[in-house]
Design an enzyme around this catalytic site. Structure first.
Site, PDB file in Angstrom:
ATOM      1  N   HIS A 233       0.832  -1.205   0.000  1.00 42.99           N
ATOM      2  CA  HIS A 233       0.000   0.000   0.000  1.00 42.99           C
ATOM      3  C   HIS A 233       0.867   1.255   0.000  1.00 42.99           C
ATOM      4  O   HIS A 233       1.969   1.278   0.567  1.00 42.99           O
ATOM      5  CB  HIS A 233      -0.903   0.031   1.230  1.00 42.99           C
TER       6      HIS A 233
ATOM      7  N   CYS B  20       0.157   1.930  -5.798  1.00 42.59           N
ATOM      8  CA  CYS B  20      -0.819   2.811  -6.443  1.00 42.59           C
ATOM      9  C   CYS B  20      -0.261   4.219  -6.617  1.00 42.59           C
ATOM     10  O   CYS B  20       0.590   4.670  -5.853  1.00 42.59           O
ATOM     11  CB  CYS B  20      -2.102   2.885  -5.608  1.00 42.59           C
TER      12      CYS B  20
END
Length: 250
Positions: free
Chosen positions: A148, A217
């Site tokens: 993440h 991301c």
């Protein structure tokens, strides 16, 4: 005979008085007040959600990762010199080693799998699909990892700080694998699985080798695209009794 001015009487009867205007302004003020309170409440709720997403999930994930990391190191200590066999297989959720990237800071526990539930534990997961990663102890291939960038530990939050030539080190029970970053792709489609290929040709390589790929991301606070960093193995070092880190991460 008196004459009554009906026009004046009609105007007098229909014209709103001061009390009527004050009542109307009061109702408007009440509506505005209620709307203001709703907006404030909504803002507070959104603020709490942001705090939960970007801070509290980090706290929980880091706690779990620290606990799991300690368990991995305890197991390694019990195994003693020699460590695990090179052909050892790992179950999902079991820590396989640690990722060290000085330009991102700290160490990250590596586990098998990139499911959201796994990454939410504050770890880096290696891909089992859509393209299967090849761990460094298995030889040639691409050890592709995901983590993440925001929330749930945010282990790859500072990936944008990485530069070509930076060291990336994977620590296993008995070996240090030292990689050097050779290419970075700041933005690509999240459906671009070519970045995970055993020979990542999109990175400029066309020969089999021992690669590492970090994915997360981008932009920050979104999951619209992916940020990619590629490295290539430059050497390995056997772990000594003191687990002395290689020079790149001392």
């Amino acid at each position: 005979m008196s004459v009554v001015d009906q026009g004046d009487d009609a105007r007098t009867a229909s014209a709103p008085g001061p009390g009527h205007r004050r009542g109307r302004r009061g109702r408007i003020a009440a509506v505005v007040s209620v709307l203001g309170e709703l907006l404030i409440t909504t803002g507070v709720l959104l603020g709490l959600f942001v705090v939960y997403s970007l801070w509290w999930t980090n706290v929980l994930a880091n706690r779990e990762a620290e606990r799991d990391s300690a368990e991995v190191r305890e197991n390694w200590a019990q195994d003693g010199p020699g460590g695990a066999a090179e052909d050892r297989t790992y179950d999902a959720g079991e820590g396989v080693g640690f990722l060290h990237v000085p330009s991102m800071g700290g160490e990250v526990l590596i586990k098998k799998g990139t499911d959201t539930d796994e990454l939410n534990k504050g770890v880096a997961g290696y891909y089992t699909e859509p393209v299967k990663a090849v761990p460094p102890w298995k030889g040639e291939g691409n050890f592709s990892l995901a983590a993440h960038r925001d929330g749930h530990g945010a282990k790859f939050h500072d990936i944008h700080r990485m530069e070509k030539g930076d060291p990336v080190v994977v620590e296993t029970e008995d070996t240090w694998y030292v990689y050097k970053v050779y290419e970075i792709l700041p933005k690509t489609s999240k459906y671009n699985v070519e970045v995970l290929a055993g020979v990542p040709e999109v990175s400029g390589r066309d020969e089999p080798g021992r690669y590492i790929t970090l994915t997360t991301c981008t932009p920050i606070l979104t999951s619209d695209y992916r940020y990619i960093v590629w490295g290539e193995l430059v050497r390995t070092e056997k772990v000594d009794a003191e687990r002395t880190p290689p020079a790149e991460i001392r």
